[in-house]
Design an enzyme around this catalytic site. Structure first.
Site, mmCIF file in Angstrom:
data_model
loop_
_atom_site.group_PDB
_atom_site.id
_atom_site.type_symbol
_atom_site.label_atom_id
_atom_site.label_comp_id
_atom_site.label_asym_id
_atom_site.label_seq_id
_atom_site.Cartn_x
_atom_site.Cartn_y
_atom_site.Cartn_z
ATOM 1 N N GLY A 210 39.737 -12.016 30.161
ATOM 2 C CA GLY A 210 41.033 -11.364 30.398
ATOM 3 C C GLY A 210 40.967 -10.269 31.438
ATOM 4 O O GLY A 210 39.907 -9.903 31.935
ATOM 5 N N GLY B 271 40.457 -7.109 32.397
ATOM 6 C CA GLY B 271 39.846 -5.934 31.800
ATOM 7 C C GLY B 271 40.111 -4.670 32.606
ATOM 8 O O GLY B 271 39.933 -3.562 32.112
ATOM 9 N N ARG B 272 40.487 -4.864 33.843
ATOM 10 C CA ARG B 272 40.798 -3.685 34.671
ATOM 11 C C ARG B 272 41.889 -3.998 35.683
ATOM 12 O O ARG B 272 42.162 -3.185 36.560
ATOM 13 C CB ARG B 272 39.563 -3.202 35.389
ATOM 14 C CG ARG B 272 38.884 -4.303 36.189
ATOM 15 C CD ARG B 272 37.857 -3.710 37.045
ATOM 16 N NE ARG B 272 36.939 -4.724 37.529
ATOM 17 C CZ ARG B 272 35.968 -4.472 38.369
ATOM 18 N NH1 ARG B 272 35.811 -3.255 38.820
ATOM 19 N NH2 ARG B 272 35.174 -5.419 38.764
ATOM 20 N N ARG C 280 46.395 -5.979 44.695
ATOM 21 C CA ARG C 280 46.213 -7.364 45.126
ATOM 22 C C ARG C 280 47.542 -8.100 45.014
ATOM 23 O O ARG C 280 48.372 -7.767 44.161
ATOM 24 C CB ARG C 280 45.222 -8.103 44.232
ATOM 25 C CG ARG C 280 43.936 -7.429 43.973
ATOM 26 C CD ARG C 280 42.925 -8.436 43.477
ATOM 27 N NE ARG C 280 43.102 -8.790 42.063
ATOM 28 C CZ ARG C 280 42.179 -9.448 41.373
ATOM 29 N NH1 ARG C 280 41.058 -9.836 41.963
ATOM 30 N NH2 ARG C 280 42.366 -9.744 40.100
ATOM 31 N N ASP D 239 36.662 -18.351 35.308
ATOM 32 C CA ASP D 239 37.703 -17.313 35.306
ATOM 33 C C ASP D 239 37.947 -16.787 36.710
ATOM 34 O O ASP D 239 38.881 -16.017 36.920
ATOM 35 C CB ASP D 239 37.314 -16.152 34.375
ATOM 36 C CG ASP D 239 35.980 -15.535 34.747
ATOM 37 O OD1 ASP D 239 34.973 -16.260 34.766
ATOM 38 O OD2 ASP D 239 35.934 -14.320 35.046
ATOM 39 N N ASN D 240 37.133 -17.194 37.672
ATOM 40 C CA ASN D 240 37.327 -16.763 39.053
ATOM 41 C C ASN D 240 37.831 -17.906 39.933
ATOM 42 O O ASN D 240 37.657 -17.890 41.147
ATOM 43 C CB ASN D 240 36.029 -16.184 39.620
ATOM 44 C CG ASN D 240 35.663 -14.863 38.945
ATOM 45 O OD1 ASN D 240 36.521 -14.200 38.364
ATOM 46 N ND2 ASN D 240 34.406 -14.485 38.997
ATOM 47 N N ASP E 209 39.106 -12.958 43.324
ATOM 48 C CA ASP E 209 38.068 -12.107 42.730
ATOM 49 C C ASP E 209 36.869 -11.929 43.656
ATOM 50 O O ASP E 209 35.797 -12.499 43.444
ATOM 51 C CB ASP E 209 37.622 -12.649 41.358
ATOM 52 C CG ASP E 209 38.509 -12.120 40.250
ATOM 53 O OD1 ASP E 209 39.514 -11.462 40.576
ATOM 54 O OD2 ASP E 209 38.209 -12.363 39.071
ATOM 55 N N GLY F 269 37.418 -0.175 32.788
ATOM 56 C CA GLY F 269 38.720 -0.475 33.384
ATOM 57 C C GLY F 269 38.878 0.031 34.808
ATOM 58 O O GLY F 269 39.953 -0.064 35.394
HETATM 59 P P1 AMP Z 1 34.429 -10.394 37.176
HETATM 60 O O1 AMP Z 1 32.939 -10.443 37.183
HETATM 61 O O2 AMP Z 1 35.022 -9.339 38.053
HETATM 62 O O3 AMP Z 1 35.073 -11.726 37.363
HETATM 63 O O4 AMP Z 1 34.822 -9.915 35.700
HETATM 64 C C1 AMP Z 1 34.528 -10.637 34.529
HETATM 65 C C2 AMP Z 1 35.263 -10.015 33.363
HETATM 66 O O5 AMP Z 1 34.832 -8.677 33.155
HETATM 67 C C3 AMP Z 1 36.765 -9.948 33.533
HETATM 68 O O6 AMP Z 1 37.361 -10.157 32.278
HETATM 69 C C4 AMP Z 1 36.990 -8.543 34.012
HETATM 70 O O7 AMP Z 1 38.272 -8.073 33.719
HETATM 71 C C5 AMP Z 1 35.926 -7.777 33.224
HETATM 72 N N1 AMP Z 1 35.512 -6.549 33.914
HETATM 73 C C6 AMP Z 1 34.721 -6.445 35.008
HETATM 74 N N2 AMP Z 1 34.548 -5.160 35.362
HETATM 75 C C7 AMP Z 1 35.255 -4.421 34.476
HETATM 76 C C8 AMP Z 1 35.482 -3.020 34.281
HETATM 77 N N3 AMP Z 1 34.945 -2.100 35.081
HETATM 78 N N4 AMP Z 1 36.286 -2.648 33.266
HETATM 79 C C9 AMP Z 1 36.828 -3.549 32.441
HETATM 80 N N5 AMP Z 1 36.644 -4.867 32.546
HETATM 81 C C10 AMP Z 1 35.867 -5.305 33.545
HETATM 82 MG MG MG Z 2 36.919 -12.219 37.558
#
Ligand code: AMP
Ligand code: MG
Length: 535
Positions: free
Chosen positions: A107, A109-110, A200, A277-278, A287, A143
């Protein structure tokens, strides 16, 4: 009707995602599972001192937005400190396979979506703040996003757009005036770094993982509602959703994903984290994290230190990974179709479209039109290039660009062929070993012979090649310099890069040095040669 530019804090937001899908009302942001919902209503967490660092004028013009002052109500909106009255911000729920394993709920997350804006041409664009604070999907993280990775996302998404690669866009880069603590090298040395928020922009940020989470949890009503939403809003040409339309839609997602990956493979882009998820349901690059650009051509190269053990997401793996991810999407869509076999043709279409698009683009890059050579000969020429570039450690971007410049002498001055080829190799190769150059030299001699059979005049071939082989891409060492400047409060290099990357196919001789191979200092430096996921 032409609308005067407005400020984003005054803009009217539409909220189709919130209105058409099932969401959880705003509550607390404690990390948790959110079964039964497609999103959670959330409010961005304000930051200390938001100020604008970068702004995309062209995207803003499309959205009918005026460039804001460095500080003020518009920048407050872009940092999450202020909401326009019509906004209904939310964080989307999705899941995903990370490095091949099902990770369950992930989901936003930020990332917090503010809603959609209607552009001057009537299209609708979702605006999403990345780094805007905690949501129920933040898991153990904060976040937030650091300036380093936010600047990379801002610059690269706009650069990709100007290269003609399907991508999400970026409207603004705002510094938060706050520090974020990150362990950049995962070596137990967390350091405070400046924080930032990127706005974005995309028609939607729905991912493969958005569907996967529903099927994994048996939430078939949510699955169907999301598919219907995506089809009605983003694939209206397919008609009203039905089991047959779901199948055609999956085929179209496969086709777009194939075209996307063919773009990456012909421009030298390595995404770095192709988890499901990307993967955008619209076939966009989404992403931007530890991505990179091939400098020495190397199919096994990845910029992502987290992937060093397996190289799962290395450059040359991307076409296969695209297929694997589509297979995971197909599994998630099984409840919507009458017979699972109906999803097979989509996967076949992926393979066929990828191959066709990749070879078409490669032919264009090499300036080969429908000349007199038998197709099989051309095909062998295309196929053999990969190994020759790898052996020579040729800089991918410079190779194709300099090849275009070499066309007139290769085609019309056979007596100077060897000299031209030696010059080209000296320019593009990262090694001086003659053995390493040999396969590419052999290949280039075949290419020169083939060129001489082209009916088109050399000058025109050169022009068409220059129009498809960029001179400027966002080499990692360039992004690193922009980051270093921005962190020290100097935006000169960032602004210059933004400007140059808007016309990556133009010569712009005054910016020659931005097309150069990385200098020695950048070859092994973390953040230049390699990156971690820590962002
Ligand atoms: P990503 O590697 O950016 O595709 O992120 C994978 C997951 O980790 C996604 O659900 C992001 O929302 C969550 N996520 C990554 N970095 C953060 C962060 N600093 N705070 C909260 N959630 C994060
Ligand atoms: Mg991602």
């Amino acid at each position: 009707m032409t609308l005067a530019s407005s400020s984003i804090d005054q803009a009217t937001f539409h909220n189709s995602f919130v209105e058409e899908l099932r969401g959880e009302p705003a509550g607390d942001n404690r990390p948790r599972q959110v079964p039964g919902y497609a999103y959670s209503r959330v409010t961005p967490t304000p930051v200390h001192d938001p100020h604008l660092l970068a702004w995309s004028d062209e995207l803003a013009a499309l959205l009918g937005l005026a460039r804001p002052a460095e500080r003020g109500p518009a920048v407050d909106v872009l940092a999450g400190n202020r909401l326009a009255p019509t906004m209904q911000p939310f964080a989307a729920r999705y899941g995903g396979h990370q490095f091949g394993s099902w990770a369950g709920q992930l989901g936003d997350g930020r990332a917090i979506s503010l809603g959609e804006l209607a552009a001057t041409d009537g299209t609708r664009w979702e605006i999403q703040l990345k780094g805007a604070g905690l949501t129920p999907y933040s898991r153990r993280a904060d976040g937030r996003a650091v300036l380093r990775s936010s600047l990379r996302e801002f610059l690269c998404s706009e650069a990709m757009h100007y290269l003609g690669v399907p991508t999400t866009r970026a409207l603004s880069l705002v510094a938060t005036g706050e520090q974020v603590v990150r362990d950049m090298f995962y070596n137990g040395n967390p350091q405070p770094e400046p924080g930032a928020v990127v706005a974005r922009v995309a028609p939607t940020f729905v991912r493969f993982g958005s569907f996967q989470i529903f099927t994994a949890n048996g939430e078939i009503d949510n699955l169907r509602a999301l598919a219907d939403y995506v089809i009605r809003r983003h694939y209206p040409e397919l008609g009203e959703p039905s089991p047959a339309v779901y199948v055609r839609w999956f085929e179209e997602v496969c086709r777009r994903t194939a075209v996307l990956v063919a773009h990456w493979m012909t421009v030298g882009f390595v995404h770095g984290v192709l988890n499901t998820d990307n993967m955008s349901i619209l076939g966009l690059t989404i992403d931007y994290g530890p991505y990179g650009w091939l400098e020495p051509y190397e199919p096994d190269w990845t910029p992502n230190t987290t992937d060093f053990a397996t190289h799962r997401y290395a450059f040359g793996q991307q076409p296969r990974v695209g297929m694997w991810n589509l297979m995971m999407l197909a599994q998630a869509l099984i409840p919507l179709v009458a017979d699972v076999q109906e999803l097979r043709p989509g996967l076949d279409l992926y393979a066929a479209t990828y191959s066709k698009t990749y070879h078409m683009r490669l032919r264009q890059k090499l300036g080969l039109t429908a000349g007199p050579a038998p197709r099989e000969d051309d095909q062998a020429l295309l196929t053999d290039l990969d190994a020759a570039l790898t052996a020579a450690q040729a800089d991918m971007t410079r190779f194709f660009r300099q090849l275009a410049h070499a066309v007139p002498s290769l085609k019309d001055a056979a007596d100077r062929e060897e000299a031209t080829l030696q010059e080209l190799l000296a320019d593009v190769s990262y090694t001086t070993e003659a053995d390493a150059h040999e396969p590419l030299l052999t290949w280039l001699r075949r290419y020169a012979q083939r060129l001489r059979q082209e009916p088109t005049p050399a000058g025109i071939i050169r022009q068409t090649m220059l129009a498809v082989n960029p001179k400027y891409v966002l080499r990692n060492y360039l992004a690193a310099q922009a980051i270093e400047g921005a962190e020290a409060g100097d935006l000169t290099f960032l602004n210059r890069l933004m400007q140059v990357l808007k016309t990556p196919f133009a010569e712009q001789p005054e910016h020659d040095e931005l097309a150069a191979k990385p200098p020695e200092w950048a070859r092994e430096k973390p953040g230049c040669a390699t990156l971690s996921c820590s962002s």
